[in-house]
Structures are given as C-alpha cells and as structure tokens.
Design a protein around this motif. Structure first.
Motif, PDB file in Angstrom:
ATOM      1  N   ASP A 174      48.665  23.583  58.018  1.00 27.84           N
ATOM      2  CA  ASP A 174      49.143  24.934  58.334  1.00 27.84           C
ATOM      3  C   ASP A 174      47.731  26.040  58.591  1.00 27.84           C
ATOM      4  O   ASP A 174      47.510  26.518  59.483  1.00 27.84           O
ATOM      5  CB  ASP A 174      50.158  25.723  57.851  1.00 27.84           C
ATOM      6  CG  ASP A 174      51.612  24.855  58.173  1.00 27.84           C
ATOM      7  OD1 ASP A 174      51.430  24.040  59.074  1.00 27.84           O
ATOM      8  OD2 ASP A 174      52.595  25.162  57.391  1.00 27.84           O
ATOM      9  N   GLU A 188      54.637  25.489  64.746  1.00 30.93           N
ATOM     10  CA  GLU A 188      55.115  26.177  63.766  1.00 30.93           C
ATOM     11  C   GLU A 188      56.342  27.209  64.597  1.00 30.93           C
ATOM     12  O   GLU A 188      57.403  27.299  64.023  1.00 30.93           O
ATOM     13  CB  GLU A 188      54.092  27.272  63.240  1.00 30.93           C
ATOM     14  CG  GLU A 188      54.770  28.159  62.384  1.00 30.93           C
ATOM     15  CD  GLU A 188      53.609  29.370  61.877  1.00 30.93           C
ATOM     16  OE1 GLU A 188      54.029  30.379  60.960  1.00 30.93           O
ATOM     17  OE2 GLU A 188      52.418  29.237  62.267  1.00 30.93           O
ATOM     18  N   ARG A 224      59.472  24.672  65.087  1.00 27.82           N
ATOM     19  CA  ARG A 224      59.923  24.631  63.885  1.00 27.82           C
ATOM     20  C   ARG A 224      60.826  25.764  63.596  1.00 27.82           C
ATOM     21  O   ARG A 224      62.059  25.619  63.215  1.00 27.82           O
ATOM     22  CB  ARG A 224      58.870  24.174  62.643  1.00 27.82           C
ATOM     23  CG  ARG A 224      58.494  22.741  62.550  1.00 27.82           C
ATOM     24  CD  ARG A 224      57.534  22.742  61.435  1.00 27.82           C
ATOM     25  NE  ARG A 224      57.346  23.794  60.510  1.00 27.82           N
ATOM     26  CZ  ARG A 224      56.018  23.883  60.040  1.00 27.82           C
ATOM     27  NH1 ARG A 224      55.073  22.788  60.091  1.00 27.82           N
ATOM     28  NH2 ARG A 224      55.446  24.812  59.252  1.00 27.82           N
ATOM     29  N   ALA A 276      56.146  19.570  55.797  1.00 25.41           N
ATOM     30  CA  ALA A 276      55.613  20.914  56.014  1.00 25.41           C
ATOM     31  C   ALA A 276      54.233  20.651  55.258  1.00 25.41           C
ATOM     32  O   ALA A 276      54.384  20.422  54.037  1.00 25.41           O
ATOM     33  CB  ALA A 276      56.114  22.145  56.051  1.00 25.41           C
TER      34      ALA A 276
END
Length: 306
Positions: free
Chosen positions: A269, A291, A294, A264
């Motif tokens: 992000d 996201e 995950r 990550a």
C-alpha cells in the motif's frame, strides 16, 4: 606527397597526433620514403580534418573508425554515431540531475533526518534502475499469470523515474526502492504469492477482471468520492468469484472481505502511495483503485449485515 611533419603543420596539429591516428588505422599512409618515413597523399589533409571534427563531438576513436569506413554511407553512419552519443550524454545529464536533487534533499532536510535520507539515497544508483522494482512485482504475482498480464501490471507498477527530478521525487523513488529490496520474512504474504491456497484457479480471469474494475472505479477515485456500491464493485467481486469457480453472493462478499483484509500488505500500500508521488500524474494508481474497491466491499458487507 607530404611527410608526417608537413601534414601535421598543414593541419595545425602535432606530429604525435598524426602518428596516433595513423597507428590506429584512421589515417592510412600512401607510401614510405626510401628511408622508411611515412608519406601521405593529398586526401590525407581532409581526412585528418574530418577525424578531428568527429573527435570534437567526443566520438570515441573506434566509433570514428566505423564512420570513416562507411565511405558513401558516411551520413547514415555519422547520424547513428551522433544518436549514440546523444543517448549517452542524456544518461549522464540525468545522472547529474538525480545527484543534484539528492544533494538538495539531504542538505535541506532536518538534521535528525539526514542519516536516514543518506542511507536511502545512497542505496540508489544515478540514474536509478527500475530492475529491483520489476523483480519485486514479479515475485508478488501468481506464477501462472500470463506474460501479457505480467507485462501490463509492470507497466503500471514500475514507473519510469523522471529525467529531471525534484528532491521529493528522489525521496519517493528511494523509499520505493527500499521497499522493493527489503528482506522478505517468512510471514510476508508476498513470499508465497504464487502458491496461495485461497482457490484462485484462474489468475488471468482474476487480473483481467480487476483491470476492468479499476477502470470503472477510476472516475470516483480521481474525484475522491466515497466508496460505494455499483458497477465497479460488482465487476471487482465477479472477477474474484469467477477466478475461483464461484458465484457472486452476499456470503461470498463477506468471505472475500475477510480474505482481502488478511492479505492486505502495508508495504505494498505504501509503495502505491509513493508511485503516485513519483509520477505526479492526475490519474489514480492501481493501488488507490484497489483500496477504494476494498473499502466499497467492506461498506457493502456492513450494510448487508446491518
């Protein structure tokens, strides 16, 4: 036959103007007098009027020459020239709108934030270039990924800046630009994206499968439903498993959950969040879908362990 002064008087321009266009080959003289003075035929007046009309449209002198040289093809040549000017004007207007929105952004922010925002917007050209954003993603993708998939990913990951942005959109793009152009430390996972050793042997299989999973998850992501088990998660895990030559199993899901946590990247992000802010589109970004999946995987692994 007119002298240069007579032609200038008839056309309502100066002798200097007629001489300027003559010297550049736009207004050919018909003859010379015995004293060497220029003489112009009856068609010179209409040609001069056409030249002035084209220049009124702000066409550059070389472009005017190309239009005049086309003769019978004047209409097509003129359309091409005007289209070119409209594109240039559109780019200039976009640049002005971006500068206006950037000025409003700096003017209206709290004083303590002004220095940071000046630094952000000052690094971005107007209109802004997306080349650094594309370069950022090309460096983050596996080296062996096919051009087809690279192009598809860039279409999603590199949004086109709006031609009439709000101050908030200018700020979002400037922050994306800062992420894309930030120095990449040796520990950054993007630095070795193309040479990772987590046994992804078939990157095309992985990314084709991820795209399918993202599309399956899109409805849930768009409506902010909680991450959950289902077809989207199964497709997501299968893409990872098949690209590594493995089978989907609960053990693999546990390992994959750990790998994705380690991989990550907060900067990436954040980039996806800013992409959504810039586009303002109702459809979720690939980053939001990733996201959500995950989180669905983590929920699945936790449920199996409990």
């Amino acid at each position: 036959m007119w002298s240069i002064g007579e032609l200038a008087e008839q056309a309502g321009v100066t002798v200097k103007t007629v001489r300027f266009y003559s010297d550049r080959g736009l207004l050919p003289e018909a003859a010379r007098s015995s004293g060497g003075h220029r003489r112009y035929g009856p068609d010179a007046f209409e040609r001069l009027r056409l030249i002035r009309s084209l220049r009124t449209l702000d066409l550059p002198v070389p472009e005017v020459g190309r239009v005049l040289d086309h003769g019978d093809g004047l209409t097509d040549a003129l359309e091409d020239a005007i289209d070119g000017q409209l594109r240039e004007l559109g780019s200039q207007l976009t640049a002005l709108r971006w500068r206006e929105a950037a000025l409003q952004l700096v003017r209206d922010c709290p004083p303590e934030e002004r220095g940071d925002r000046l630094r952000l917007v000052g690094a971005v050209s107007a209109p802004p270039s997306t080349v650094p954003l594309a370069r950022f993603w090309r460096g983050a993708l596996p080296v062996r990924l096919s051009p087809r998939l690279v192009s598809s990913i860039l279409d999603y990951a590199v949004p086109q800046p709006p031609s009439d942005p709000t101050p908030a959109q200018v700020l979002a793009f400037a922050r994306m630009y800062a992420i894309a152009t930030a120095p990449c430390p040796a520990t950054d996972p993007r630095r070795s994206a193309g040479n990772r050793t987590d046994k992804v042997h078939r990157p095309d299989v992985l990314y084709d499968g991820l795209f399918d999973a993202y599309m399956l998850a899109a409805a849930d992501v768009k409506t902010n439903r909680a991450p959950k088990r289902g077809q989207a998660l199964d497709c997501f895990v299968a893409a990872h498993a098949e690209s590594r030559g493995l089978r989907d199993s609960q053990e693999f899901r546990r390992r994959l959950s750990g790998l994705l946590t380690l991989a990550a990247d907060q900067m990436v992000d954040r980039y996806w969040e800013l992409t959504g802010e810039l586009s303002g589109a109702p459809e979720p970004t690939l980053g939001r879908a990733q996201e959500w999946l995950r989180a669905a995987l983590d929920t699945d692994v936790a449920a199996a362990a409990g």
